[in-house]
Scaffold this active site. Structure first.
Site, PDB file in Angstrom:
ATOM      1  N   LYS A   1       0.813  -1.205   0.000  1.00 21.87           N
ATOM      2  CA  LYS A   1       0.000   0.000   0.000  1.00 21.87           C
ATOM      3  C   LYS A   1       0.853   1.264   0.000  1.00 21.87           C
ATOM      4  O   LYS A   1       0.611   2.198  -0.776  1.00 21.87           O
ATOM      5  CB  LYS A   1      -0.885  -0.034   1.249  1.00 21.87           C
ATOM      6  CG  LYS A   1      -1.764   1.144   1.402  1.00 21.87           C
ATOM      7  CD  LYS A   1      -2.371   1.120   2.788  1.00 21.87           C
ATOM      8  CE  LYS A   1      -1.280   1.373   3.822  1.00 21.87           C
ATOM      9  NZ  LYS A   1      -1.832   1.740   5.135  1.00 21.87           N
ATOM     10  N   THR A   2       1.860   1.273   0.864  1.00 25.58           N
ATOM     11  CA  THR A   2       2.728   2.444   0.951  1.00 25.58           C
ATOM     12  C   THR A   2       3.448   2.673  -0.371  1.00 25.58           C
ATOM     13  O   THR A   2       3.593   3.795  -0.829  1.00 25.58           O
ATOM     14  CB  THR A   2       3.760   2.254   2.071  1.00 25.58           C
ATOM     15  OG1 THR A   2       3.063   1.865   3.249  1.00 25.58           O
ATOM     16  CG2 THR A   2       4.510   3.539   2.339  1.00 25.58           C
TER      17      THR A   2
ATOM     18  N   ARG B   1       1.475  -7.995  11.119  1.00 24.44           N
ATOM     19  CA  ARG B   1       2.710  -7.208  11.218  1.00 24.44           C
ATOM     20  C   ARG B   1       3.922  -8.089  10.964  1.00 24.44           C
ATOM     21  O   ARG B   1       5.015  -7.609  10.694  1.00 24.44           O
ATOM     22  CB  ARG B   1       2.869  -6.578  12.622  1.00 24.44           C
ATOM     23  CG  ARG B   1       1.836  -5.565  13.074  1.00 24.44           C
ATOM     24  CD  ARG B   1       1.566  -4.505  12.067  1.00 24.44           C
ATOM     25  NE  ARG B   1       0.457  -4.911  11.214  1.00 24.44           N
ATOM     26  CZ  ARG B   1       0.195  -4.371  10.030  1.00 24.44           C
ATOM     27  NH1 ARG B   1       0.957  -3.434   9.541  1.00 24.44           N
ATOM     28  NH2 ARG B   1      -0.830  -4.792   9.310  1.00 24.44           N
TER      29      ARG B   1
ATOM     30  N   ASP C   1      -4.647   8.236   3.338  1.00 16.92           N
ATOM     31  CA  ASP C   1      -4.217   6.906   3.762  1.00 16.92           C
ATOM     32  C   ASP C   1      -5.053   6.461   4.957  1.00 16.92           C
ATOM     33  O   ASP C   1      -5.609   7.290   5.669  1.00 16.92           O
ATOM     34  CB  ASP C   1      -2.727   6.965   4.145  1.00 16.92           C
ATOM     35  CG  ASP C   1      -2.136   5.575   4.271  1.00 16.92           C
ATOM     36  OD1 ASP C   1      -2.814   4.599   3.898  1.00 16.92           O
ATOM     37  OD2 ASP C   1      -0.982   5.471   4.747  1.00 16.92           O
ATOM     38  N   GLU C   2      -5.128   5.181   5.193  1.00 15.17           N
ATOM     39  CA  GLU C   2      -5.866   4.619   6.331  1.00 15.17           C
ATOM     40  C   GLU C   2      -7.277   5.196   6.401  1.00 15.17           C
ATOM     41  O   GLU C   2      -7.760   5.610   7.456  1.00 15.17           O
ATOM     42  CB  GLU C   2      -5.130   4.899   7.649  1.00 15.17           C
ATOM     43  CG  GLU C   2      -3.673   4.483   7.667  1.00 15.17           C
ATOM     44  CD  GLU C   2      -3.464   2.988   7.815  1.00 15.17           C
ATOM     45  OE1 GLU C   2      -4.457   2.236   7.775  1.00 15.17           O
ATOM     46  OE2 GLU C   2      -2.290   2.588   7.950  1.00 15.17           O
TER      47      GLU C   2
ATOM     48  N   GLN D   1      -8.694  -3.600   8.798  1.00 12.89           N
ATOM     49  CA  GLN D   1      -7.750  -3.029   9.747  1.00 12.89           C
ATOM     50  C   GLN D   1      -8.302  -1.795  10.443  1.00 12.89           C
ATOM     51  O   GLN D   1      -7.549  -0.956  10.930  1.00 12.89           O
ATOM     52  CB  GLN D   1      -6.443  -2.688   9.033  1.00 12.89           C
ATOM     53  CG  GLN D   1      -5.729  -3.920   8.514  1.00 12.89           C
ATOM     54  CD  GLN D   1      -4.391  -3.585   7.900  1.00 12.89           C
ATOM     55  OE1 GLN D   1      -3.507  -3.047   8.541  1.00 12.89           O
ATOM     56  NE2 GLN D   1      -4.243  -3.898   6.620  1.00 12.89           N
TER      57      GLN D   1
END
Length: 781
Positions: free
Chosen positions: A32-33, A612, A224-225, A255
């Site tokens: 994603k980043t 993670r 983002d998010e 998430q």
DNA sequence: TGCCCGGGTGTTTTT
DNA sequence: CACCCGGGCA
């Protein structure tokens, strides 16, 4: 266009589709980043002016990293001009330049939670309400959620439903508290965290020309998010994007873990409604984790009812099973985890930084810390009390704040009698009362006590006058004196520096070091500003300080195991992850058990924790745990059961579920551990003896990088005066202030080990090793 | 005005 | 257990 080659098909499509609304649903670890950074880089590469790009990230750190990565593609000169940061910091910046439209000074103060609660407390007191009923914390969250839903005090009080529910909860005057609180913030020239979003909405609602300007300024928006945005944030985005509609939101419904602060998962689901012609991209290939981790995580999240259908998959190797460690006590859990880390590290030749321990609540860090410390494994805790929340730091910052914005009520109350200058509580109460009667700020009252009819005796009046003159002097030289010079002079002339310097207790030394550190931070800022040709003013330094968090300062040069809550771990990745405390009522939290949606959020939290991990995830639980002082028995978390068994390696004695109460003894080779840890820090003789035994071995201090802060200027990267790792009795050392000396004694357990050092120049000093910037000198023997 | 002691109270998670 | 706050005392 080499960067496009680094993307898979769906990633590349998401990057290249720059016009119009789009949504990227990005599974955990799906790059994603990478998509976000390349998308922005791509925009710049194809000729978009960086000044017209606004990217909203979840943390400042994420923004910083992303900027760095964009810079490597398009160059720093371009990258630096992109508007990028958290909602809070970006809109704080915008609010500063538009402040006058809202009746605020442009250098308004940002109140942190502490300030807000303290102000609420005085408001509640002044209204004659019972603090036991109107608890500041509870009131704060109520007001916070009102603001996040854009409910003003007036609307709050005229809302029947709200009033009824407040009455039902025994707090009928909560609306008034809200109104008074907002009024006081305004009079103090202060905004709290939620105001930064609330007032931005007010600005855009009441000043169409301002909205218009920003709508046209920001031609490209990225968020983002997105699953963790609340209503206030949602509306800001929607308004800003209304003209160009070049809006790209990125997120993962699986998430979403911030509903407690108003995050609304509906924002993702409503995107379709708001932008019917949007384009959807799904990133489903996970590049981060092993097959085992991805599948195990999938099996967990599949238990949730509410979710957008997607299938996260990976090409990566199968990898190791998820091992479950079961301990008898919380301390033993810590020991097992530390042991496991140690063995893995040795076996695979790894660095500490490849490990992370994640937990549900901050309180769980303790048993982990103790165990790591005993095994000499360096660690760093993220979260908890941050650097800027420490008393001595807040005190000095309060001076800075007051100098920049004298109306700042909380800052004034904090320092008007610190250091002691004979202006006590009685006087402060009078000032507050007078200010309230006259509807002004505290500062205006003490600025002209006669005019305000402040009733104090002559002696007090002159002391107040002195204080006012002191603050004014600095206030007036704000544009003249540089930030560092001013900061240093404040610390000096108030006597704060000297007071702490004279306090030779370990705590005093620590506080002194912290102040030094803050000053060094100002110095960094000052130098940076001068190098960039910007304004080197103390108020500029202050601007973002309230918005910095722990996560924003990691030091890649240091090697340590990371400890943090799962919330704080969002967006991060580690090769080896330990998720601890998998027990009913802890994880999932007992507060979540009553509703399905809350429980599902806990499950998403577990999903976030699991994903993670890159190479291996390990989970652990304890049969008993100390919770607010007493021993409680714990059941295994339902989440353990929810992981597909194929991926889990259970302990030999695992019976499936309910703990076998017969094996709760403290025996089995664990002597000493539980009893010592229990009494850690206390005077338990058994515990202390245990520590003493350890003292014969070199004491290795976990590297405690000061939170949030860069390295000190007086400690350079070459290791001079760096935190010392190993100190032994008899060693020659050098201290930045005391010079050369010899270690004569070590006492106390790490990281609170105190060293008695004899300095020929200044005599014997007892120093806390973790704070004393010692340099070990070559042995003279 | 300031310090010390004892009791009460509290735990999700954070910008 | 650990912190904060209020009351009592110097």
């Amino acid at each position: 266009m080499s960067y496009l080659d680094e993307l898979n098909d769906s990633q590349r499509q998401a990057v290249q589709h720059t016009q119009g609304p789009s949504m990227v649903i990005a599974g955990a670890g799906s790059g994603k980043t990478r998509v976000l950074t390349y998308r922005i880089a791509h925009l710049v590469k194809t000729g978009v002016d960086p000044f017209t790009i606004l990217a909203l990230t979840f943390t400042n750190k994420a923004a910083k990293e992303m900027k760095g990565r964009i810079a490597s593609v398009v160059g720093y000169g371009e990258a630096r001009n992109i508007w990028m940061g958290t909602f809070h910091s970006v809109f704080a910046r915008i609010l500063r330049s538009e402040a006058s439209k809202l009746g605020y000074p442009s250098n308004f103060t940002i109140y942190d939670t502490q300030d807000s609660k303290s102000l609420l407390k005085s408001v509640i007191k002044e209204m004659g309400l019972d603090e036991k009923i109107y608890k500041p914390g509870v009131v704060y969250s109520r007001i916070s959620s009102a603001k996040n839903n854009l409910i003003s005090p007036r609307e709050y009080m005229s809302n029947q439903d709200v009033m009824i529910s407040d009455e039902a909860s025994g707090k009928p005057r909560l609306g008034e508290v809200y109104m008074n609180y907002a009024d006081r913030c305004f009079k103090a020239g202060a905004m709290d965290f939620d105001d930064l979003l609330f007032k931005t909405n007010v600005l855009f609602r009441d000043h169409p020309q301002a909205l218009h300007a920003y709508q046209h300024k920001f031609k490209y928006l990225l968020v983002d998010e997105y699953q963790d945005t609340n209503y206030a944030q949602y509306l800001i985005v929607r308004k800003l994007a209304a003209v160009h509609e070049n809006l790209c939101v990125v997120g993962d419904d699986a998430q979403s873990i911030y509903s407690f602060r108003g995050a609304n998962i509906q924002n993702i689901l409503n995107f379709k409604r708001d932008y019917p012609d949007y384009v959807l991209f799904k990133l489903e290939q996970n590049y981060r984790s092993t097959q085992t981790i991805v599948e195990a995580a999938n099996s967990i999240i599949s238990k949730n009812k509410d979710q957008i259908k997607k299938k996260v998959w990976t090409d990566n190797a199968q990898g190791e099973s998820i091992e479950l460690l079961r301990a008898n006590t919380d301390n033993e859990e810590g020991r097992m985890v530390a042991q496991n880390i140690f063995e893995t590290k040795m076996r695979e030749q790894l660095k500490e930084s490849q490990f992370a321990i994640l937990y549900r609540t901050n309180a769980q860090s303790r048993s982990m810390e103790e165990a790591l410390r005993k095994m000499n494994i360096p660690y760093k805790i993220f979260g908890g009390l941050s650097f800027y929340q420490r008393k001595e730091i807040k005190d000095l910052l309060a001076y800075f704040r007051l100098i920049c914005n004298p109306k700042d009520e909380e800052a004034l109350k904090r320092v008007i009698n610190y250091p002691t200058r004979g202006i006590g509580q009685t006087t402060i109460d009078k000032i507050v009362l007078t200010a309230r009667e006259r509807g002004t700020s505290l500062w205006e009252v003490i600025l002209d006590p006669i005019q305000s009819a402040l009733q104090v005796n002559k002696g007090t009046a002159s002391k107040i006058k002195e204080f006012v003159t002191f603050i004014e002097r600095f206030h007036h030289s704000l544009g003249i004196t540089g930030s560092y010079d001013m900061a240093y002079e404040v610390a000096q002339t108030t006597g704060i520096l000297k007071d702490l310097y004279n306090d030779k207790s370990p705590e005093g030394v620590a506080r002194y070091e912290n102040i030094q550190e803050l000053l060094n931070g100002v110095k960094d800022f000052s130098e940076q500003r001068r190098a960039d040709g910007g304004d080197d003013r103390l108020d500029e330094f202050l601007m973002d300080v309230a918005l910095l968090t722990d996560a924003d300062e990691t030091d890649e040069n240091e090697d340590y195991v990371s400890l943090m809550t799962i919330h704080a771990a969002k967006g991060l990745e580690f090769p080896y992850v330990y998720i601890v405390g998998l027990e009913e009522n802890l994880f999932p939290s007992q507060l979540s058990l009553s509703s399905r949606t809350d429980l599902e959020e806990e499950r998403r939290l577990f999903y976030v924790a699991m994903t993670r991990a890159e190479r291996r995830a390990t989970i652990s639980m304890a049969n008993t745990r100390y919770r607010w002082g007493n021993l409680t028995y714990c059941e295994p978390s339902r989440f353990i059961d929810e992981i597909d068994k194929a991926y889990v390696k259970f302990p030999p004695n695992w019976n499936g579920q309910v703990s076998d109460m017969s094996d709760l003894g403290f025996g089995g080779g664990m002597e000493g551990w539980s009893s010592f840890n229990r009494q850690s820090g206390g005077a338990g003789s058994e515990g202390l003896n245990f520590v003493k035994k350890q003292d014969t071995a070199p004491v290795r201090i976990p590297i405690h990088v000061p939170r949030n802060f860069k390295k000190l200027n007086n400690t350079n990267d070459n290791g001079d005066y760096g935190p010392v790792e190993e100190v032994e009795v008899g060693m020659d050392v050098e201290h930045p202030r005391f010079g050369k000396g010899k270690v004569v004694k070590l006492e106390g357990g790490s990281p609170d080990t105190k060293a008695t050092i004899f300095f020929p120049g200044s005599g014997k000093k007892v120093l806390l090793l973790k704070f004393a910037k010692l340099k070990v000198l070559p042995s003279t023997a």
